[in-house]
Structure formats: C-alpha cells, structure tokens
Design an enzyme around this catalytic site. Structure first.
Site, PDB file in Angstrom:
ATOM      1  N   ASP A   1     111.098  69.033  48.701  1.00 57.17           N
ATOM      2  CA  ASP A   1     110.536  68.815  50.042  1.00 57.17           C
ATOM      3  C   ASP A   1     109.594  67.609  50.210  1.00 57.17           C
ATOM      4  O   ASP A   1     110.025  66.519  50.517  1.00 57.17           O
ATOM      5  CB  ASP A   1     109.853  70.094  50.534  1.00 57.17           C
ATOM      6  CG  ASP A   1     110.822  71.260  50.663  1.00 57.17           C
ATOM      7  OD1 ASP A   1     111.899  71.211  50.044  1.00 57.17           O
ATOM      8  OD2 ASP A   1     110.512  72.229  51.373  1.00 57.17           O
TER       9      ASP A   1
ATOM     10  N   GLU B   1     105.697  82.619  45.014  1.00 58.45           N
ATOM     11  CA  GLU B   1     106.543  81.436  45.179  1.00 58.45           C
ATOM     12  C   GLU B   1     106.045  80.275  44.318  1.00 58.45           C
ATOM     13  O   GLU B   1     106.821  79.502  43.774  1.00 58.45           O
ATOM     14  CB  GLU B   1     106.539  81.031  46.658  1.00 58.45           C
ATOM     15  CG  GLU B   1     107.463  79.872  47.004  1.00 58.45           C
ATOM     16  CD  GLU B   1     107.339  79.454  48.470  1.00 58.45           C
ATOM     17  OE1 GLU B   1     106.317  79.763  49.114  1.00 58.45           O
ATOM     18  OE2 GLU B   1     108.271  78.803  48.963  1.00 58.45           O
TER      19      GLU B   1
HETATM   20  C1  6A9 Z   1     111.466  78.103  56.852  1.00 58.60           C
HETATM   21  C2  6A9 Z   1     110.063  79.996  57.537  1.00 58.60           C
HETATM   22  C3  6A9 Z   1     109.651  83.584  57.821  1.00 58.60           C
HETATM   23  C4  6A9 Z   1     111.370  75.856  49.964  1.00 58.60           C
HETATM   24  O1  6A9 Z   1     113.213  79.102  48.147  1.00 58.60           O
HETATM   25  C5  6A9 Z   1     113.883  78.539  49.209  1.00 58.60           C
HETATM   26  C6  6A9 Z   1     113.390  77.131  49.481  1.00 58.60           C
HETATM   27  C7  6A9 Z   1     113.634  76.240  48.259  1.00 58.60           C
HETATM   28  O2  6A9 Z   1     115.013  76.025  48.106  1.00 58.60           O
HETATM   29  C8  6A9 Z   1     112.981  74.888  48.386  1.00 58.60           C
HETATM   30  O3  6A9 Z   1     113.122  74.175  47.189  1.00 58.60           O
HETATM   31  N1  6A9 Z   1     111.969  77.173  49.822  1.00 58.60           N
HETATM   32  C9  6A9 Z   1     111.513  75.041  48.708  1.00 58.60           C
HETATM   33  O4  6A9 Z   1     110.911  73.784  48.840  1.00 58.60           O
HETATM   34  C10 6A9 Z   1     111.681  78.024  50.999  1.00 58.60           C
HETATM   35  C11 6A9 Z   1     112.277  77.468  52.265  1.00 58.60           C
HETATM   36  C12 6A9 Z   1     112.065  78.342  53.438  1.00 58.60           C
HETATM   37  C13 6A9 Z   1     112.527  77.615  54.688  1.00 58.60           C
HETATM   38  C14 6A9 Z   1     112.498  78.509  55.875  1.00 58.60           C
HETATM   39  C15 6A9 Z   1     111.256  79.170  57.831  1.00 58.60           C
HETATM   40  C16 6A9 Z   1     110.113  81.283  58.253  1.00 58.60           C
HETATM   41  O5  6A9 Z   1     110.175  82.375  57.337  1.00 58.60           O
END
Ligand code: 6A9
Length: 636
Positions: A373, A606
């Site tokens: 990100d 996380e």
């Molecule tokens: C946004 C939020 C109630 C971000 O683990 C999943 C991903 C990874 O693949 C990525 O590398 N996460 C990491 O930088 C989480 C992404 C969540 C996006 C959703 C909405 C509302 O939730």
C-alpha cells in the site's frame, strides 16, 4: 426485602429462512418455543431444540418464555421486526421475589402493502436469572439414526473426541510438543490454525470490474470461490496475495484442501489471464466494503504468491499429475499476464501498474497492487519506474513455471531462461543496486524533499464562509530519475526474502547488517516495515490516512525473512554464521511477541507496533499472522 434485585436477562434466538425453505415450530405451555423442524436447500432437514435453562450445576431455574412467529422482508430486516414486536406487558416473578416487568416479543403485524416477505422468522425468548446455562441444539437430519441425540453430555463427549483427534494430528503435523513448546504455546498454535480453518468460506457472486475496454465498471461472470480470509469479522472475503500465504500453512495441514482452494482462485481468471485482487462476492461480502473499494481494475496485479504455495505443495510431493496438467494452462496465462502487462522499461524489469496518479494530495502516491500500500516508492509515478519487489516475485514465478512445465512435459526453456536472468546477481545489481544508498532499491522519478503542509488560502470575500485548508504535498526539490532513496525497508530486502541472492554475495552481508541495525529494521518484536531512519517512517500519507506499511511489523514478511535466514544459514558462505544467528533471534522475537500479545489481548493482530510490540490494525486477524505456526514448527 430490600437490597439489590437479583439480575435477570432475556436471551433471544432468531431462526430465519432466506428466500426458500420451511420452519415448523413446536410450542409448549402456550408461549415456549421448545423446538422446530426445518428444511432448506442448503441445510436439508434439521431440528433445533431449545432446552430449558438450568443453573451451572444443572438444576432447574425459574424462567419465562415468549416466542414470535412471523415473516420479514429479508435477513437485513429481522432486527427491526423484532424491535417492533416488543411490548413491556410481561412480568417476571420468581417465587419469593417481587414481580418485575420486562419487554417480550409479542405479536408483529407486518406493514400493509404487497412487499414480498422472503424470510420466515421464529424467535425464542427466554428470560432467566444469571448466571445460568442455556443449551440450544442444532441437529442435522443426517444424525437422525444415532441411538442418542446430540445433546448435553453426548455432545460434549463427541466434541472431546474430535478435539483429541485434532490435537494428535496437529502434533503429528507440526511436532511442537516434540520441540519442547509448553502446553500454553501449543494451545496458542492450535488456536491459530483452527481459526484460519474456521474462517474458510464458500462465496458465490461476481466482482465489479473496470477494464480499459468499457466506460463503466461491468459485472464479472458470477462464480464460486472457496477460500480462507484475512479476518473473519473485518475482511471476510478473499484477497489474492493473502491467500498464497494462507495456503503455506494450510498446505501442511491438508494439501488436498489447499489444491481445491487454488483451483477455485485459478477458475476466476478472465480471458486475458487476470485474477481480481479482492473478491467481493455476494451481498453479504458487499455489505462490508465502502463503495470506493468495490471496483476491481483489470490492469491491477497483486503479488503472485500462489507460486509460493504451489512450490510448497510440489516440495511436499502432494500434487497429482492430472491436477498439475489441468492447472498448467491457467498458470501459463496468469504468468503471461504479469509478464506482459506489468513489464518495466527495460528487459527483465517490472513495474506495478495502477499507482495513485494524484501527486498533489499524497505524501507518496500509494501502490495498493503491490500489497504494500503506502510503502514509499518513487515520489512521482512514471513509466520509467522499476519495482524491485515485483521483479523478485517474477523470479520465483519463473522458477516455479519452469519446474511445473518440466513435470507436465511441456517446453520449459523460456521459463528457465527467465528464471536464470532474474536470479542473475549482476543483472540485479545493474537494475536495482543503489551504490550511493548502499542498498537495493526501486528506480524512478523521485525526490526526498517532500512534505505535507497545511495549504495557505486567501481570505474569502466578505460574508462568505472560509474554506478549511487541506494538507497538501509540497515538493522542495524537483524530482529526477534515480534510485529511490529514503525507503529502506521490506522492499529493499526482497532479493534476500525470495532467496535470489547468491550465498557469497557481498550485498547479502549488507542486507543482514541493515536488518540487524536497530536504527533501521531490527526490533525486539520482529522486523519493522520501514527503516526508523527513513524520512517516511511513521508518516501519514494524507490527513486521513495514517501510516500502514511505514514502520509497523507485518508477519507475512517476517515469515519470509525467517525462512530466508534459515535457507542462508544452511549454505556455505561468508554470511552463513550471521544468517544463523539472525535466524534464531528473529524467529524467537516474532513468536514471542505474537504469543505475548495473544495472551494479553486474546487476539492475533493485523500488524504489531515496532516500539511496543502491541497488536494494532484489525483483529482478530488470523490470516497470514498465523504463519507463526510454521515458524514454531520450523517448516519453511
Ligand atoms: C477496506 C475497510 C470494514 C491491506 O489483508 C488484506 C489486505 C492486504 O492484502 C494488503 O496487503 N489488507 C494490506 O495492505 C486489508 C485491506 C482491507 C481493504 C478494505 C475497507 C472496511 O472494512
């Protein structure tokens, strides 16, 4: 009698159908929903029994009952229906105690009109003193032939048998008792695995896809996806690069299960060889996603971690030939999609597409596709960029393709050639070693002199409200093409993380030194994502966008680091001893902290704070953070 009144509560159990199926209540003593028989397409026949409450010792308790039988527009309306049916006219009067009133479900009159009422709803309400014990049993029709019902002690015994079998299989698979881990540590590791297994789901629906060929986003063909998820409560949906990491763990536990998951993902590929990154399938998944994140872009990639999972399955000797043969055409298309659409400006270089284009509002425009990100990249996105992490991912992808091609008797030489070029340490130096910075780096149009500042606005004309000044980016020194400085962190480590460096490489020595340096990447809890000395360290990207991959400790990358250190500790070379030392320390730090945070908070997180070790971001996150189990087992 004066004194505090003994507390009592109402528990309400909802049972509802979603469009089809039937529910038949059995009512006893006029108001008690004692049980129900149901039948739906997904569940077949089943019964649900509401046992009468008891004390914790099993003695009968005074209780009042209410029930509701009605219809609702759909599952999303159940709470409203229940609320509208509540009245305070019921009384609760245990023997010897004063009478008190409570709200109970009563009659519900569905609003007039011809709205379709899709859901049948039954509510069982039991009003009891606390503490108490209430047993609700769901029995599928398939247990109808058992001699005893699956209730109370019988159920407890069955559960114990299954739990014991799980524990035996866990020990056979991961050998943690054999390695001397305590009962508490083993319990923690089993919780991680079972949470990941428990989070697996079968989703059905379609993505919304924006491709360059159409003006507006189009619905993708509907299809199924069987997948694990990063977080059951926060992100209960499939994410591509997360899934490759999940399968590293699940492949050890159940290789057939892993292969089924991978097959599902590969069947979501479009004609161009692209697989959407985030799988938001079905209304329930959609309900959790803010609208700006729903559309998937058909030029957007994500690290191809399925190659890591496949490499693992092949090493385990777990893949049948016909599975590989059927997978192979899909692998070819997927590989070729990356190779063509994410090519860099020079041969054997790569560039993530889809970076944020707006350079005015972000401290550093994000690269969501890379999975990292807000990790700092070239400050000014351009066609000249070369991304080190993607190049290393392609190195692994090429090597695995060569191996699979050989196994299925297809021409492997193009893949083998590519793998060799991407593993060539001289070529890697040429494209990514930044002598001035003393590390590997991305290349692009970049300046280190950027900052977010409050914009200066002219006072508004008399009588007009003054607008709120935003934080905007100021560029103090013009960008130029160069290696991306000020960004030492996970990206710089990729040639080590994915084991592309030769064991005698002198750069291996400098990466190990950067890792171990507390002013840079080392913490007592794991490797931080971005050097403490980076100008981007813990910096917000916009007013509303706190740092994410700018310092925090992430477990997926720490897993790759531990795995790579283990690898280099086994190869002769000038850095062998140092790699072994760091291996032991990093492994102990990461395991120790994730466990400690679990004991303190009850959750796996996380990410972890690089100063305190505290879990942060979303929780429970038993996605890739569960890779701690493999670190404990030393399975790489
Ligand atoms: C946004 C939020 C109630 C971000 O683990 C999943 C991903 C990874 O693949 C990525 O590398 N996460 C990491 O930088 C989480 C992404 C969540 C996006 C959703 C909405 C509302 O939730």
């Amino acid at each position: 009698r004066t004194g505090p009144k003994p507390p009592f509560i109402s528990l309400l159990f909802y049972v509802a159908t979603d469009g089809q199926g039937v529910l038949q209540p059995l009512i006893e003593e006029k108001t008690r929903l004692a049980s129900l028989r149901g039948q739906t397409e997904e569940l077949g026949n089943f019964t649900i029994t509401f046992q009468q409450p008891t004390t914790e010792a099993g003695l009968p308790l005074y209780a009042r009952y209410n029930y509701l039988q009605t219809k609702a527009e759909g599952l999303h309306r159940l709470t409203d229906v229940v609320k509208l049916s509540l009245t305070p006219r019921f009384s609760y009067a245990p023997p010897g105690l004063p009478k008190r009133h409570y709200f109970g479900v009563d009659a519900y009159h569905s609003p007039a009109g011809d709205r379709e009422l899709r859901s049948q709803l039954l509510v069982h309400q039991v009003t009891v003193p606390v503490p108490c014990r209430v047993e609700v049993a769901f029995e599928s029709g398939s247990v109808a032939n058992r001699p005893e019902r699956l209730l109370a002690e019988t159920l407890t015994q069955e559960l114990d048998t299954h739990a014991a079998a799980f524990e035996r299989r866990f020990e056979q698979t991961f050998g943690l008792a054999g390695k001397g881990f305590s009962q508490q540590q083993q319990h923690f590791a089993r919780a991680l695995l079972s949470n990941m297994l428990g989070g697996m789901g079968y989703f059905y629906g379609h993505s919304l896809v924006q491709s360059p060929h159409t003006e507006a986003p189009q619905p993708y063909p509907a299809g199924p996806l069987f997948t694990a998820v990063p977080s059951r409560s926060f992100f209960p949906r499939g994410f591509l690069w997360d899934e490759g990491f999940h399968q590293l763990l699940l492949a050890r536990w159940d290789p057939a299960l892993s292969q089924e998951v991978l097959a599902h993902w590969f069947d979501l590929m479009n004609a161009e060889g692209w697989i959407p990154r985030e799988q938001i399938l079905g209304d329930e998944a959609l309900a959790k996603v803010p609208p700006e994140f729903v559309v998937q872009h058909s030029q957007a990639g994500n690290p191809p971690t399925f190659f890591l999972a496949l490499q693992q399955l092949l090493r385990q000797g777990a893949v049948q030939q016909d599975y590989l043969q059927r997978l192979y055409p899909r692998l070819q298309s997927w590989y070729s999609w990356y190779n063509h659409t994410q090519a860099g400006p020079l041969p054997y270089t790569f560039r993530w597409r889809g970076r944020d284009q707006d350079t005015q509002l972000f401290l550093n425009p994000k690269t969501l596709t890379s999975g990292l990100d807000d990790y700092p990249r070239a400050t000014h996105p351009s066609l000249d960029e070369r991304h080190l992490d993607l190049r290393c991912w392609m190195g692994i992808a090429s090597a695995v393709m060569a191996e699979v091609a050989t196994r299925v008797g297809e021409p492997a030489s193009d893949y083998a050639h590519m793998a060799a070029r991407l593993a060539d340490n001289e070529l890697l130096d040429q494209h990514h070693w930044a002598e001035m910075l003393g590390t590997f780096a991305d290349y692009g149009n970049h300046t280190q002199a950027v900052a977010l500042e409050r914009e200066h606005l002219r006072p508004p004309p008399a009588g007009q409200p003054s607008p709120i000044p935003r934080l905007v980016r100021v560029v103090r020194k013009q960008p130029r093409l160069q290696f991306v400085g000020g960004a030492l962190g996970y990206v710089s480590l990729f040639p080590l993380l994915l084991q592309l460096l030769r064991p005698d490489s002198q750069h291996l020595g400098s990466l190990l030194a950067d890792m171990k340096n507390e002013q840079k990447l080392w913490t007592p809890f794991g490797l931080r994502s971005l050097s403490r000395s980076s100008p981007f360290y813990l910096k917000r990207n916009t007013e509303h966008d706190p740092p994410y991959w700018r310092g925090a400790i992430w477990i997926n990358i720490n897993y790759l680091a531990v795995k790579a250190l283990n690898h280099y500790s086994q190869l002769e070379g000038p850095h062998q001893k140092e790699a072994a030392r760091l291996y032991h320390e990093l492994r102990a730090n990461v395991i120790g902290n994730v466990l400690q945070q679990y004991l303190d908070s009850g959750y796996v997180w996380e990410q972890y704070n690089d100063s305190t070790g505290r879990g942060q971001g979303c929780y429970p996150f038993t996605g890739w953070s569960a890779l701690v189990v493999l670190m404990m087992a030393e399975e790489y």
